[in-house]
Each structure stands twice: as structure tokens, then as C-alpha cells.
Scaffold this active site. Structure first.
Site, PDB file in Angstrom:
ATOM      1  N   ARG A  23       0.849  -1.017  -0.025  1.00 54.61           N
ATOM      2  CA  ARG A  23      -0.004   0.062   0.064  1.00 54.61           C
ATOM      3  C   ARG A  23       0.735   1.297   0.177  1.00 54.61           C
ATOM      4  NH1 ARG A  23      -3.939  -1.892   4.572  1.00 54.61           N
ATOM      5  NH2 ARG A  23      -5.018  -3.442   3.802  1.00 54.61           N
ATOM      6  N   ASP A  72      -7.068  -2.498  -7.256  1.00 56.47           N
ATOM      7  CA  ASP A  72      -7.658  -3.263  -6.170  1.00 56.47           C
ATOM      8  C   ASP A  72      -7.613  -4.656  -6.612  1.00 56.47           C
ATOM      9  OD1 ASP A  72     -10.238  -3.893  -4.384  1.00 56.47           O
ATOM     10  OD2 ASP A  72      -9.165  -2.216  -3.453  1.00 56.47           O
TER      11      ASP A  72
END
Length: 339
Positions: A23, A72
Site C-alpha cells: 500500500r 484493487d
């Protein structure tokens, strides 16, 4: 091209230990927040030029040794025909969860170029900009299945385990369709220019080892077998998976991602001939810098016998982490691991 990350994936000698951060393109960076403030999350994922911008941000700001495609894990599930929404403060929602065969029959195995071409376009654009390797990724079939069955995130996975135990045929049918989708999706990323592929099994740790072996691992093994002809390093990350290490090694991945719940040296003794990635507790980035440096040094020392070591957090960086702390962590890894 700085190929230190790829060398470590292959277990080759490196001048220092490479680092990237899960991330790393995300909410902890003001630069990301500025971009995200103009569009919804799904709009960002589907706009290649903006995905390129946010993917590049941590490369420039942190000096990490690899980029990971901004996207994602749920994007392919939407392409299968499952409506997907992201609600602020709540996360992903599938308003039409899959609970029976009729629900599953509505889903397709999508052509990745046709249905997720924006991902491939992003990869092509990034390869023109990057001087570090680009990691493509997907969710693992079990993790993806939980979202479809639960209708979003879960803490107890009641619906998922109920289906596994009371209707295993339906569960395996779903895993079959997700596996086919994932294989095609990752092969398309490789064709578009990804230089390594990571499979995120974020919820594998909720499974008993016997259930992991029956309901999750075979599908990961199949995907990795089918990706061998790409020639790319494959990273498999089973979060909260210290009890699953030996089985995870049998996935066929070149690299196993490790969370922070196990000493990295102990993990290396258990898994043998694969490289490892990890495994600093993300919240350790809040330590005073002198303590953070010591902790990073311990992990580097404990990993000295690994076939290859890519430094990373044990999971994604928290959104309230000061960026300067992440930058210092990268500097400490580079400094302490110089050969």
C-alpha cells in the site's frame, strides 16, 4: 533499471536488500490524497493516467526499489459481473452477494483486455516511466470469494464458512470460476509488461490448516503453475499465515510474503528454498527513529540465511503513518544491508 528487487526474487546476490512497502501508493501520502480528492476510488482505479501518477509517487518520495500497480484486488470481480461499490468509512460492498448456484451462474469469466483494459493500459504507461521493476497483482481465489459471499469485508466469515461446510460443491464451483478469471487477468498483466506478480491472500489466516489445504491452496497452486510460462517471479502472501507456511511453500511461488507474527529467521528455517518478503509490523513505523533502525537491523540480521530477502512491512502501511517515517525506514534498510 534498478533490478535489485528482481534479483532478490530469484535468489541472486544483491548489493543490498531491496525494499518496497505494501500500500505504498495510498492515503498516508498527501500527494495521493490530493489526487484522490478529485475522483472516487473506482474512478481512480479506472483512469490510467491517474493510476500512473499515484503509482510513481512513492518511488519519487520514498526511493523504494519496486513499484506496485495501483489498483484493487476486487477489480476482476466487478468484471465478472458482480456490482461493486466503495463506501467511505466502510470499504468495499457487493450489494448482490453470491449465495447459490443461480447467483454464481450470472458471473462470467471475463476477457481481461476487454473488461479490464484500463489496468493493462496503466501497466504500459508505467513501463515507459519507471526505473524500478513493476509488480502486478491479484487477490487469491479464497480471499476474493469471501468478498463475493459475504457481500464485503467480514470479521467472522460466517457465510463463507457456512458455504464451505454445508455446500462445498457450490464453493468449489465459485473457486473454479474465480481461479480461471485470476489466471487470465495475471497473464494479461504479464503480457502488458508487469515484471513480477504478487497474489494477495489477505484472509487465508482465518482458515484451519486442513481447510486451507482443501479449499484454498489447490487453486493458488493451479494459478502459479499456469503462470510459469510468463517467466516472471511470483510472490504469494498469505496474511496471518504463520500456521500455513509449509503448505504455502508448496504453492510454487518464488517468494513467500511474511506478516509480522513470526520471526523471519524461524520462517526461513521452516520453508527452505524460496525467497522471503517482509516482515516489519506496519505500526513499528511509529517508533522513534533510533528504535526503528534497531528493529529493521534485527530483521535484516535474522533474514541473513534466506535464499533471497525483499524487505517489506508485514501488511499494508497504515493511513495515518507519517511519510517521513516510511522514508526513514527505506533509508535504514538500504544503509544497514549494504554488502
Amino acid at each position: 533499471m534498478n533490478d535489485t528487487f528482481l534479483k532478490a526474487c530469484r535468489g541472486e546476490k544483491t548489493d543490498y536488500t531491496p525494499i518496497w512497502i505494501m500500500r505504498q501508493a495510498g492515503r498516508y501520502l498527501p500527494e495521493y490524497q490530493k489526487v484522490r480528492g478529485k475522483v472516487t476510488f473506482l474512478e481512480l482505479c479506472k483512469t490510467p493516467e491517474l493510476c500512473v501518477e499515484v503509482t510513481l509517487q512513492p518511488i519519487d518520495i520514498l526511493n523504494v526499489d519496486a513499484a506496485i500497480l495501483f489498483s484493487d484486488i476486487l477489480i476482476p470481480l466487478e468484471a465478472m459481473g458482480a456490482p461493486l461499490e466503495f463506501h467511505e468509512g466502510h470499504g468495499p460492498v457487493f450489494p448482490e452477494p453470491i449465495r447459490n448456484q443461480a447467483d454464481l451462474d450470472k458471473l462470467i469469466v471475463p476477457d481481461p483486455e476487454e473488461h479490464t483494459g484500463f489496468v493493462m493500459d496503466t501497466i504500459g504507461l508505467l513501463r515507459k516511466e519507471l526505473n524500478v521493476p513493476l509488480i502486478g497483482f491479484s487477490g487469491a481465489p479464497f480471499t476474493c470469494a469471501t468478498y463475493l459471499i459475504e457481500g464485503g469485508s467480514s470479521k467472522v466469515f460466517w457465510e463463507t464458512k457456512k458455504m464451505m461446510y454445508t455446500n462445498p460443491e457450490l464453493f468449489h464451483n465459485m473457486m473454479r470460476k474465480i481461479t480461471d478469471t485470476t489466471t487470465l487477468y495475471l497473464k494479461a498483466q504479464a503480457k502488458a509488461g508487469a515484471q513480477a506478480l504478487q497474489i494477495f491472500d489477505s484472509w487465508a489466516g482465518v482458515l484451519a490448516p486442513c481447510d486451507f489445504k482443501t479449499f484454498a491452496l489447490p487453486y493458488v497452486q493451479e494459478i502459479i503453475r499456469d503462470l510459469q510460462d510468463t517467466g516472471l517471479p511470483i510472490i504469494y502472501f498469505a496474511n496471518n499465515g504463520a500456521t500455513l507456511l509449509e503448505m504455502s511453500e508448496s504453492s510454487g511461488a518464488n517468494v513467500l510474503g511474511l506478516d509480522w507474527r513470526i520471526n523471519i529467521g524461524d520462517a526461513i528455517k521452516r520453508i527452505g528454498n524460496v525467497a522471503v518478503q517482509g516482515n516489519l509490523d506496519p505500526f513499528s513505523l511509529l517508533l522513534p527513529k533510533v528504535e526503528l533502525k534497531k528493529r529493521i537491523g534485527r530483521i535484516l540480521d535474522d533474514a541473513k540465511d534466506a535464499k533471497g530477502h525483499i524487505f517489506n512491512l508485514g501488511h499494508g502501511i497504515h493511513q495515518f503513518t507519517p511519510p517521513d517515517q516510511a522514508k526513514s525506514a527505506v533509508e535504514f534498510v538500504h544503509e544497514l544491508s549494504q554488502k
